[in-house]
Scaffold this motif. Structure first.
Motif, PDB file in Angstrom:
ATOM      1  N   PHE A  71      49.878  60.693  28.925  1.00 42.89           N
ATOM      2  CA  PHE A  71      49.242  60.881  27.621  1.00 42.89           C
ATOM      3  C   PHE A  71      48.532  59.608  27.163  1.00 42.89           C
ATOM      4  N   PRO A  72      47.521  59.727  26.297  1.00 44.26           N
ATOM      5  CA  PRO A  72      46.916  58.527  25.711  1.00 44.26           C
ATOM      6  C   PRO A  72      47.971  57.696  24.986  1.00 44.26           C
ATOM      7  N   GLY A  73      47.803  56.391  25.056  1.00 37.92           N
ATOM      8  CA  GLY A  73      48.690  55.492  24.338  1.00 37.92           C
ATOM      9  C   GLY A  73      49.998  55.190  25.041  1.00 37.92           C
ATOM     10  N   GLN A  74      50.143  55.633  26.283  1.00 40.98           N
ATOM     11  CA  GLN A  74      51.394  55.424  27.006  1.00 40.98           C
ATOM     12  C   GLN A  74      51.267  54.371  28.109  1.00 40.98           C
ATOM     13  N   LEU A  75      50.245  53.523  28.006  1.00 41.78           N
ATOM     14  CA  LEU A  75      49.973  52.572  29.082  1.00 41.78           C
ATOM     15  C   LEU A  75      51.134  51.612  29.307  1.00 41.78           C
ATOM     16  N   GLY A  81      43.787  61.421  13.791  1.00 39.63           N
ATOM     17  CA  GLY A  81      43.842  60.825  15.124  1.00 39.63           C
ATOM     18  C   GLY A  81      43.630  61.852  16.226  1.00 39.63           C
ATOM     19  N   LEU A  82      44.222  63.036  16.055  1.00 35.10           N
ATOM     20  CA  LEU A  82      44.074  64.083  17.055  1.00 35.10           C
ATOM     21  C   LEU A  82      42.628  64.556  17.149  1.00 35.10           C
ATOM     22  N   LYS A  83      42.003  64.753  15.999  1.00 30.29           N
ATOM     23  CA  LYS A  83      40.607  65.206  16.018  1.00 30.29           C
ATOM     24  C   LYS A  83      39.701  64.146  16.659  1.00 30.29           C
ATOM     25  N   ALA A  84      39.938  62.886  16.330  1.00 29.90           N
ATOM     26  CA  ALA A  84      39.138  61.815  16.927  1.00 29.90           C
ATOM     27  C   ALA A  84      39.314  61.791  18.441  1.00 29.90           C
ATOM     28  N   LEU A  85      40.552  62.014  18.890  1.00 27.96           N
ATOM     29  CA  LEU A  85      40.827  62.037  20.329  1.00 27.96           C
ATOM     30  C   LEU A  85      40.126  63.206  20.999  1.00 27.96           C
ATOM     31  N   MET A  86      40.132  64.354  20.348  1.00 23.75           N
ATOM     32  CA  MET A  86      39.497  65.529  20.927  1.00 23.75           C
ATOM     33  C   MET A  86      37.984  65.366  21.019  1.00 23.75           C
TER      34      MET A  86
END
Length: 245
Positions: free
Chosen positions: A41-45, A132-137
């Motif tokens: 997932f994003p943000g899990q680096l 945040g979700l909308k920006a990611l999408m």
């Protein structure tokens, strides 16, 4: 989880809609190459790097990434991993997935309706999460696909990886068969729930008939170990269960 020499299943956790979701990228390594299959997932680096380090492998050694398909939980850390990497990390994916991974087309599951539905989430969902979700999408992670792969191709890394076309979940979905350990890296072509193996989930699959045909194709491989991106490791009467599905 170490599966065999030079191959391990990773378990990466993320909070999704107030619940913990765990996904399972796969790491393969030898003296020459470190190959990551899917990126979480994003943000899990940071979690991804720490998990790799716990296996005794330096995350900085990753020189190849293979993507089973375009979904956000598979490409989430792709851009973060590849940006400014030195030496550059080679990214591989199927031709049908390439334009989505590169950001040339909107991810298939991020439809106008899916984006609009964010505004209809229950009031208890924080506004910051919705924003945040909308920006990611609208602007998901992206990176250049350097190498297009297709079913039947043998990648010579880490003892040998056979590419298997397993469309259905997405049009260009692939799975990988690691020859030395007889491990199938299924991506989302299969999943495990409550200890049982299932075919691709209908709710998230574009073409169920193609997905069923893909499972039938997998019965042609002598599979000892199986890693599903959702559900993790499975090794109980695999071939019989595939035939049942």
């Amino acid at each position: 989880m170490l599966i065999d020499q030079g191959i391990a299943m990773l378990s990466i956790r993320a909070q999704v809609m107030g619940q913990t979701d765990t996904v399972h990228p796969v790491l393969l390594w030898d003296e020459q190459d470190v190959v990551l299959v899917d990126t979480g997932f994003p943000g899990q680096l940071q979690q991804l790097r720490e998990t790799i380090l716990s296996l005794g492998v330096d995350p900085a050694r990753i020189n190849r990434i293979i993507l089973t398909h375009q979904d956000i939980d598979h490409i989430g850390n792709l851009q973060a991993l590849t940006e400014n990497s030195s030496p550059p990390i080679e990214v591989s994916a199927h031709a049908l997935e390439k334009p989505y991974i590169q950001g040339e087309r909107r991810l298939l599951k991020f439809t106008d309706e899916a984006i609009a539905s964010v505004d209809r989430m229950p009031e208890q969902v924080p506004k910051s999460f919705r924003r945040g979700l909308k920006a990611l999408m609208l602007n998901p992670p992206k990176a250049a696909v350097d190498r297009v792969v297709a079913g039947g191709e043998r990648l010579p890394w880490c003892g040998g990886l056979l590419v298997i076309d397993t469309p259905g979940h997405t049009p260009g979905h692939i799975s990988l068969y690691h020859e030395p350990s007889r491990t199938l890296i299924a991506g989302d072509a299969l999943f495990v729930r409550d200890g049982q193996l299932h075919g691709s989930e209908p709710e998230t699959t574009f073409d169920m008939e193609a997905a069923k045909a893909s499972v039938a194709k997998l019965t042609g491989y002598a599979i000892k170990n199986l890693v599903c991106y959702h559900g993790g490791f499975y090794n109980h009467r695999i071939m019989e269960r595939l035939a049942e599905i």
